[in-house]
Write a protein that holds these residues in place. Structure first.
Motif, PDB file in Angstrom:
ATOM      1  N   ASN A  72      15.492  94.909  27.559  1.00  0.00           N
ATOM      2  CA  ASN A  72      15.994  95.992  26.706  1.00  0.00           C
ATOM      3  C   ASN A  72      16.830  95.456  25.541  1.00  0.00           C
ATOM      4  N   CYS A  73      17.457  94.311  25.738  1.00  0.00           N
ATOM      5  CA  CYS A  73      18.268  93.722  24.671  1.00  0.00           C
ATOM      6  C   CYS A  73      17.561  92.547  23.998  1.00  0.00           C
ATOM      7  N   HIS A  74      16.260  92.410  24.278  1.00  0.00           N
ATOM      8  CA  HIS A  74      15.409  91.460  23.569  1.00  0.00           C
ATOM      9  C   HIS A  74      14.257  92.261  22.957  1.00  0.00           C
ATOM     10  N   PRO A  75      14.581  93.280  22.129  1.00  0.00           N
ATOM     11  CA  PRO A  75      13.550  94.204  21.634  1.00  0.00           C
ATOM     12  C   PRO A  75      12.654  93.590  20.564  1.00  0.00           C
ATOM     13  N   ALA A  76      11.507  94.219  20.386  1.00  0.00           N
ATOM     14  CA  ALA A  76      10.567  93.754  19.364  1.00  0.00           C
ATOM     15  C   ALA A  76      11.111  93.999  17.964  1.00  0.00           C
ATOM     16  N   THR A  77      11.947  95.023  17.823  1.00  0.00           N
ATOM     17  CA  THR A  77      12.592  95.329  16.546  1.00  0.00           C
ATOM     18  C   THR A  77      14.087  95.077  16.701  1.00  0.00           C
ATOM     19  N   GLU A  84      14.871 102.333  32.609  1.00  0.00           N
ATOM     20  CA  GLU A  84      13.783 101.623  33.288  1.00  0.00           C
ATOM     21  C   GLU A  84      12.480 101.707  32.488  1.00  0.00           C
ATOM     22  N   ASP A  85      12.335 102.763  31.687  1.00  0.00           N
ATOM     23  CA  ASP A  85      11.104 102.940  30.904  1.00  0.00           C
ATOM     24  C   ASP A  85      11.204 102.352  29.503  1.00  0.00           C
ATOM     25  N   LYS A  86      12.339 101.722  29.212  1.00  0.00           N
ATOM     26  CA  LYS A  86      12.559 101.060  27.920  1.00  0.00           C
ATOM     27  C   LYS A  86      12.379 102.012  26.740  1.00  0.00           C
ATOM     28  N   HIS A  87      12.958 103.192  26.856  1.00  0.00           N
ATOM     29  CA  HIS A  87      12.865 104.153  25.752  1.00  0.00           C
ATOM     30  C   HIS A  87      13.881 103.783  24.659  1.00  0.00           C
ATOM     31  N   PRO A  88      13.712 104.315  23.441  1.00  0.00           N
ATOM     32  CA  PRO A  88      14.642 103.992  22.353  1.00  0.00           C
ATOM     33  C   PRO A  88      16.086 104.329  22.715  1.00  0.00           C
ATOM     34  N   HIS A  89      16.991 103.490  22.270  1.00  0.00           N
ATOM     35  CA  HIS A  89      18.419 103.665  22.540  1.00  0.00           C
ATOM     36  C   HIS A  89      18.914 104.991  21.979  1.00  0.00           C
ATOM     37  N   PRO A  91      22.561 106.877  21.182  1.00  0.00           N
ATOM     38  CA  PRO A  91      22.017 107.213  19.863  1.00  0.00           C
ATOM     39  C   PRO A  91      21.232 106.042  19.270  1.00  0.00           C
ATOM     40  N   LEU A  92      20.413 106.348  18.256  1.00  0.00           N
ATOM     41  CA  LEU A  92      19.614 105.319  17.622  1.00  0.00           C
ATOM     42  C   LEU A  92      20.512 104.220  17.058  1.00  0.00           C
ATOM     43  N   MET A  93      20.178 102.982  17.391  1.00  0.00           N
ATOM     44  CA  MET A  93      20.931 101.836  16.889  1.00  0.00           C
ATOM     45  C   MET A  93      19.987 100.929  16.119  1.00  0.00           C
ATOM     46  N   ILE A  94      20.359 100.563  14.923  1.00  0.00           N
ATOM     47  CA  ILE A  94      19.587  99.619  14.127  1.00  0.00           C
ATOM     48  C   ILE A  94      20.524  98.472  13.759  1.00  0.00           C
ATOM     49  N   ALA A  95      20.359  97.373  14.442  1.00  0.00           N
ATOM     50  CA  ALA A  95      21.302  96.266  14.294  1.00  0.00           C
ATOM     51  C   ALA A  95      21.094  95.473  13.013  1.00  0.00           C
ATOM     52  N   SER A  96      19.890  95.554  12.436  1.00  0.00           N
ATOM     53  CA  SER A  96      19.565  94.807  11.223  1.00  0.00           C
ATOM     54  C   SER A  96      19.801  93.312  11.460  1.00  0.00           C
TER      55      SER A  96
END
Length: 213
Positions: A72-77, A84-89, A91-96
């Protein structure tokens, strides 16, 4: 102020879902749900070909690397996933370009030094660790095969310039890696233990650090 904003944001999200939220005390000893055992290094002794044994050992270790607590903390983006289902965080987080979140909503705004329980919520706890952050973009694992993850893990140009010995120490001693086996109420832990996992990584290195086909 940031923590207050985060608490309000979380309460708002959960209230929208019809959930009443009460923040509980910090959890020092979090839940470690059973997810099966990891094979011991000795279980691979019957594989006489060293390269084949090395590949099999990494396959076993990959059960940890590909578990939701890790991946979950090694995402493709640059946006983490959760659950468990690896749904989007949420609130939405975009770390850039950052590993700790954007200005104004850093990871630490919600994630403290330890897991924190939530009473009366379907989300039983907020995970926490003093070093909570996303893996660097060069170590994105989601969507990769076990072989590709293996190549990435040992590539010093992508793994933070870690040598094989550094990898053994990182996997066996890093506090954030260890959090995966103490993820807080409502989350499963990867199989085995950090000690067993590190022993597999050490055995993989000793047998040549070969990657599965």
């Amino acid at each position: 102020m940031a923590m207050r904003f985060a608490a309000i944001a979380i309460a708002s999200v959960l209230a929208t879902a019809g959930t009443y939220v009460v923040m509980g005390p910090l959890q020092v000893n979090a839940e470690t749900s059973a997810s099966g055992a990891l094979k011991a290094v000795s279980d691979f002794d019957t594989i006489t070909d060293t390269s084949a044994r090395s590949k099999a050992i990494f396959e076993e270790a990959s059960r940890v690397l590909t578990h939701p607590r890790c991946i979950n903390c090694h995402p493709a983006t640059r946006s983490p996933t959760q659950g468990e289902d690896k749904h989007p965080h949420v609130p939405l987080m975009i770390a850039s370009n950052s590993s700790v979140g954007p200005l104004g909503l850093a990871c630490s705004a919600c994630h403290g030094a330890e897991n924190r329980s939530i009473v009366g919520s379907r989300m039983k706890s907020i995970p926490g660790n003093a070093h909570w952050q996303l893996a660097p973009a060069s170590m994105a694992w989601q969507g990769l095969t076990v072989s590709e993850i293996c190549q990435q893990v040992k590539d010093t140009s992508r793994n933070g310039n870690r040598s094989h010995e550094d990898l053994i120490k990182h996997m066996g001693e890093d506090h954030l890696v260890g959090w995966a086996w103490h993820p807080g109420d409502g989350r499963t832990a990867p199989p085995g233990s950090q000690e067993t996992f590190a022993a597999l990584i050490a055995a993989w290195v000793k047998t040549g650090a070969d990657c599965p086909d």
